[in-house]
Design a protein around this motif. Structure first.
Motif, PDB file in Angstrom:
ATOM      1  N   LEU A  49     -51.411   8.525 -24.008  1.00 38.25           N
ATOM      2  CA  LEU A  49     -52.647   8.678 -24.802  1.00 38.25           C
ATOM      3  C   LEU A  49     -52.394   9.755 -25.612  1.00 38.25           C
ATOM      4  CD1 LEU A  49     -54.901   8.559 -21.702  1.00 38.25           C
ATOM      5  CD2 LEU A  49     -54.718   6.739 -23.373  1.00 38.25           C
ATOM      6  N   PRO A  50     -51.860   9.830 -26.861  1.00 32.62           N
ATOM      7  CA  PRO A  50     -51.276  10.818 -27.658  1.00 32.62           C
ATOM      8  C   PRO A  50     -52.557  11.092 -28.705  1.00 32.62           C
ATOM      9  CG  PRO A  50     -50.112   9.084 -28.558  1.00 32.62           C
ATOM     10  CD  PRO A  50     -50.792   8.848 -27.015  1.00 32.62           C
ATOM     11  N   MET A  51     -53.465  10.266 -28.652  1.00 32.20           N
ATOM     12  CA  MET A  51     -54.695  10.155 -29.872  1.00 32.20           C
ATOM     13  C   MET A  51     -55.638  11.234 -29.221  1.00 32.20           C
ATOM     14  SD  MET A  51     -55.378   7.915 -27.418  1.00 32.20           S
ATOM     15  CE  MET A  51     -54.077   6.644 -27.994  1.00 32.20           C
ATOM     16  N   LEU A  52     -55.556  11.718 -27.991  1.00 25.89           N
ATOM     17  CA  LEU A  52     -56.324  12.585 -27.300  1.00 25.89           C
ATOM     18  C   LEU A  52     -55.726  13.869 -26.883  1.00 25.89           C
ATOM     19  CD1 LEU A  52     -58.378  10.536 -24.718  1.00 25.89           C
ATOM     20  CD2 LEU A  52     -58.972  11.316 -26.824  1.00 25.89           C
ATOM     21  N   GLY A  53     -56.199  15.117 -27.116  1.00 21.87           N
ATOM     22  CA  GLY A  53     -55.677  16.208 -26.603  1.00 21.87           C
ATOM     23  C   GLY A  53     -55.338  16.220 -25.137  1.00 21.87           C
ATOM     24  N   PRO A  54     -54.709  16.810 -24.488  1.00 16.20           N
ATOM     25  CA  PRO A  54     -54.022  16.820 -23.168  1.00 16.20           C
ATOM     26  C   PRO A  54     -55.186  16.904 -21.994  1.00 16.20           C
ATOM     27  CG  PRO A  54     -52.313  18.273 -24.136  1.00 16.20           C
ATOM     28  CD  PRO A  54     -53.638  17.854 -25.023  1.00 16.20           C
ATOM     29  N   TYR A  55     -56.161  17.684 -22.255  1.00 16.39           N
ATOM     30  CA  TYR A  55     -57.448  17.666 -21.317  1.00 16.39           C
ATOM     31  C   TYR A  55     -58.190  16.625 -21.301  1.00 16.39           C
ATOM     32  CZ  TYR A  55     -61.156  19.971 -18.739  1.00 16.39           C
ATOM     33  OH  TYR A  55     -62.336  20.111 -17.775  1.00 16.39           O
ATOM     34  N   ASN A  56     -58.519  16.080 -22.546  1.00 20.89           N
ATOM     35  CA  ASN A  56     -59.416  14.758 -22.684  1.00 20.89           C
ATOM     36  C   ASN A  56     -58.209  13.655 -22.177  1.00 20.89           C
ATOM     37  OD1 ASN A  56     -62.003  15.761 -23.256  1.00 20.89           O
ATOM     38  ND2 ASN A  56     -61.313  15.343 -25.497  1.00 20.89           N
ATOM     39  N   ALA A  57     -57.156  13.893 -22.322  1.00 19.46           N
ATOM     40  CA  ALA A  57     -56.424  12.530 -21.724  1.00 19.46           C
ATOM     41  C   ALA A  57     -56.400  12.459 -20.150  1.00 19.46           C
ATOM     42  CB  ALA A  57     -54.893  12.538 -22.327  1.00 19.46           C
ATOM     43  N   ALA A  58     -56.526  13.625 -19.771  1.00 13.28           N
ATOM     44  CA  ALA A  58     -56.575  13.717 -18.288  1.00 13.28           C
ATOM     45  C   ALA A  58     -57.839  13.231 -17.754  1.00 13.28           C
ATOM     46  CB  ALA A  58     -56.291  15.120 -17.926  1.00 13.28           C
ATOM     47  N   LEU A  59     -58.881  13.552 -18.493  1.00 11.70           N
ATOM     48  CA  LEU A  59     -60.388  13.282 -18.012  1.00 11.70           C
ATOM     49  C   LEU A  59     -60.370  11.519 -18.010  1.00 11.70           C
ATOM     50  CD1 LEU A  59     -63.030  15.504 -19.943  1.00 11.70           C
ATOM     51  CD2 LEU A  59     -62.617  14.994 -17.445  1.00 11.70           C
ATOM     52  N   VAL A  60     -59.521  11.074 -19.145  1.00 11.60           N
ATOM     53  CA  VAL A  60     -59.706   9.566 -19.085  1.00 11.60           C
ATOM     54  C   VAL A  60     -58.917   9.005 -18.257  1.00 11.60           C
ATOM     55  CG1 VAL A  60     -58.593   7.756 -20.501  1.00 11.60           C
ATOM     56  CG2 VAL A  60     -59.847   9.579 -21.930  1.00 11.60           C
ATOM     57  N   GLN A  61     -57.907   9.485 -17.765  1.00  9.23           N
ATOM     58  CA  GLN A  61     -56.832   8.890 -16.843  1.00  9.23           C
ATOM     59  C   GLN A  61     -57.843   8.866 -15.348  1.00  9.23           C
ATOM     60  OE1 GLN A  61     -54.250   7.262 -16.607  1.00  9.23           O
ATOM     61  NE2 GLN A  61     -53.605   7.240 -14.221  1.00  9.23           N
ATOM     62  N   LEU A  62     -58.366  10.083 -15.064  1.00 11.05           N
ATOM     63  CA  LEU A  62     -59.277  10.315 -14.049  1.00 11.05           C
ATOM     64  C   LEU A  62     -60.216   9.111 -13.668  1.00 11.05           C
ATOM     65  CD1 LEU A  62     -59.182  14.026 -13.485  1.00 11.05           C
ATOM     66  CD2 LEU A  62     -57.720  12.322 -11.981  1.00 11.05           C
ATOM     67  N   GLN A  63     -60.913   8.838 -14.924  1.00 13.36           N
ATOM     68  CA  GLN A  63     -61.982   7.705 -14.980  1.00 13.36           C
ATOM     69  C   GLN A  63     -61.529   6.233 -15.064  1.00 13.36           C
ATOM     70  OE1 GLN A  63     -65.514   9.181 -18.125  1.00 13.36           O
ATOM     71  NE2 GLN A  63     -63.727  10.344 -18.431  1.00 13.36           N
ATOM     72  N   ARG A  64     -60.424   6.107 -15.706  1.00 15.16           N
ATOM     73  CA  ARG A  64     -59.817   4.770 -15.751  1.00 15.16           C
ATOM     74  C   ARG A  64     -58.268   4.714 -16.063  1.00 15.16           C
ATOM     75  NH1 ARG A  64     -61.550   0.313 -19.102  1.00 15.16           N
ATOM     76  NH2 ARG A  64     -60.215  -1.584 -18.709  1.00 15.16           N
ATOM     77  N   PRO A  65     -57.736   4.860 -14.532  1.00 12.81           N
ATOM     78  CA  PRO A  65     -56.244   4.968 -14.497  1.00 12.81           C
ATOM     79  C   PRO A  65     -55.721   3.826 -15.303  1.00 12.81           C
ATOM     80  CG  PRO A  65     -57.382   5.396 -12.288  1.00 12.81           C
ATOM     81  CD  PRO A  65     -58.420   5.019 -13.222  1.00 12.81           C
ATOM     82  N   GLY A  66     -54.672   3.855 -15.748  1.00 15.15           N
ATOM     83  CA  GLY A  66     -53.995   2.983 -16.581  1.00 15.15           C
ATOM     84  C   GLY A  66     -54.517   2.683 -17.903  1.00 15.15           C
ATOM     85  N   ALA A  67     -55.488   3.647 -18.528  1.00 15.07           N
ATOM     86  CA  ALA A  67     -55.850   3.504 -19.696  1.00 15.07           C
ATOM     87  C   ALA A  67     -54.638   3.324 -20.824  1.00 15.07           C
ATOM     88  CB  ALA A  67     -56.943   4.521 -20.096  1.00 15.07           C
ATOM     89  N   HIS A  68     -54.695   2.724 -21.802  1.00 16.71           N
ATOM     90  CA  HIS A  68     -53.602   2.974 -22.849  1.00 16.71           C
ATOM     91  C   HIS A  68     -53.580   3.275 -24.231  1.00 16.71           C
ATOM     92  CE1 HIS A  68     -49.493   1.303 -24.119  1.00 16.71           C
ATOM     93  NE2 HIS A  68     -50.062   0.736 -25.064  1.00 16.71           N
TER      94      HIS A  68
END
Length: 317
Positions: A49-68
């Protein structure tokens, strides 16, 4: 390709940052495997998820594991000619000057295929140039960090120490006082010097050291040496992975993992926030990659490329 500055109409009421749990609390509430497996997954999704900064990428992963691949509803329509499917669940991220924004994973959209090279501008896939390293380290004084290279010996790649009292740069208006000094071995190649700088900056931005002003001292986070080194190594490991450059940090991290998969205590929030602070010094991951490849900032070209959300906790660090 990135996140809009405003919420799309009709998305509903957004949560305020105060209503969002921190990453460490969210991680505790999620289903987890071994801690070593969690670290490998952390690296995988921050790279994915390089289109997001690391903090927001982690937020996305915790809400939707496997988001691409995620983007706002309007970005999917405008830049990819795709629409969000009815009933798709939005993912919440923090936004610059907030409070939040809503994004959707590619799996919840339909339309034209996403070009294979959509993420290419975020990766280096090669060695760092001297010009690129110099361009990056020239940004550090703006973050209150003095950088220099010395022949420090074969057993020491780098160090970081507080500057007491902080230094004010002569002739610089509104300059940030220099509060920390990073020293990197001049005997290393440019890529190794960069990764070492990431490690030492990880100590700074994960708040392992005291934050000093002329009149006060804010103590660093109370961690033992093993946890501090572990967190800084994770920061370097994550940034190298997102940039697509080689780093021995993964080998070093393996030495911290016990037979049962446990690792020293560390804060997910601290490490991804530190990585985000380092990326944001260059204006985001795409801009950092270009800077390291060419030694030139992204603003010197009319083709600005993908935009990266840059909040990464900021005032909440």
């Amino acid at each position: 390709m990135g996140i809009d500055d405003g919420l799309d109409p009709g998305e509903g009421t957004a949560l305020s940052p105060q209503e969002l749990l921190g990453l460490d609390e969210l991680l505790e509430q999620s289903q987890r495997g071994s801690e070593a497996d969690d670290l490998r997954e952390l690296r995988a999704f921050l790279t994915r998820l390089p289109m997001l900064g690391p903090y927001n990428a982690a937020l996305v992963q915790l809400q939707r594991p496997g988001a691409h691949y995620v983007a706002s509803r309007s970005v999917w329509a405008r830049e990819f000619h795709r629409h969000v499917l009815p009933g798709a669940r939005p993912l919440i991220i923090l936004r610059p000057f907030g409070p939040v924004d809503l994004v959707y994973d590619i799996a919840d959209t339909d339309g034209q295929p996403v070009p294979e090279g959509a993420l290419a501008p975020f990766r280096i896939d090669g060695s760092i140039t001297e010009e690129g390293l110099t361009a990056f380290t020239s940004l550090l004084p703006k973050a209150g960090v003095l950088y220099r290279e010395e022949a420090v010996g074969s057993q020491l790649a780098g160090t970081v120490e507080p500057i007491d009292p902080p230094l004010t740069r002569e002739g610089a208006r509104r300059s940030v006082p220099l509060r920390h000094a990073v020293v990197v071995s001049s005997q290393l190649d440019p890529t190794a010097r960069l990764v070492t700088a990431f490690h030492e900056l990880g100590h700074v931005f994960a708040r392992h050291l005291d934050h000093r002003t002329e009149s006060t001292v804010r103590p660093g986070r109370p961690l033992d040496l093993r946890s501090r080194e572990f967190e800084a190594e994770i920061v370097a490991w994550l940034l190298a992975a997102r940039l697509g450059i080689y780093s021995p940090a993964g080998e070093y991290l393996a030495g911290y993992v016990e037979a049962d998969g446990t690792v020293p205590p560390f804060s997910l929030q601290a490490v991804v926030s530190a990585a985000g602070r380092i990326e944001s010094m260059a204006g985001g991951l795409a801009q950092l990659a270009r800077l390291l490849r060419t030694g030139q900032t992204i603003t010197d070209s009319p083709a600005h490329g993908p935009h990266q959300e840059e909040l990464d906790l900021g005032a909440w660090a």
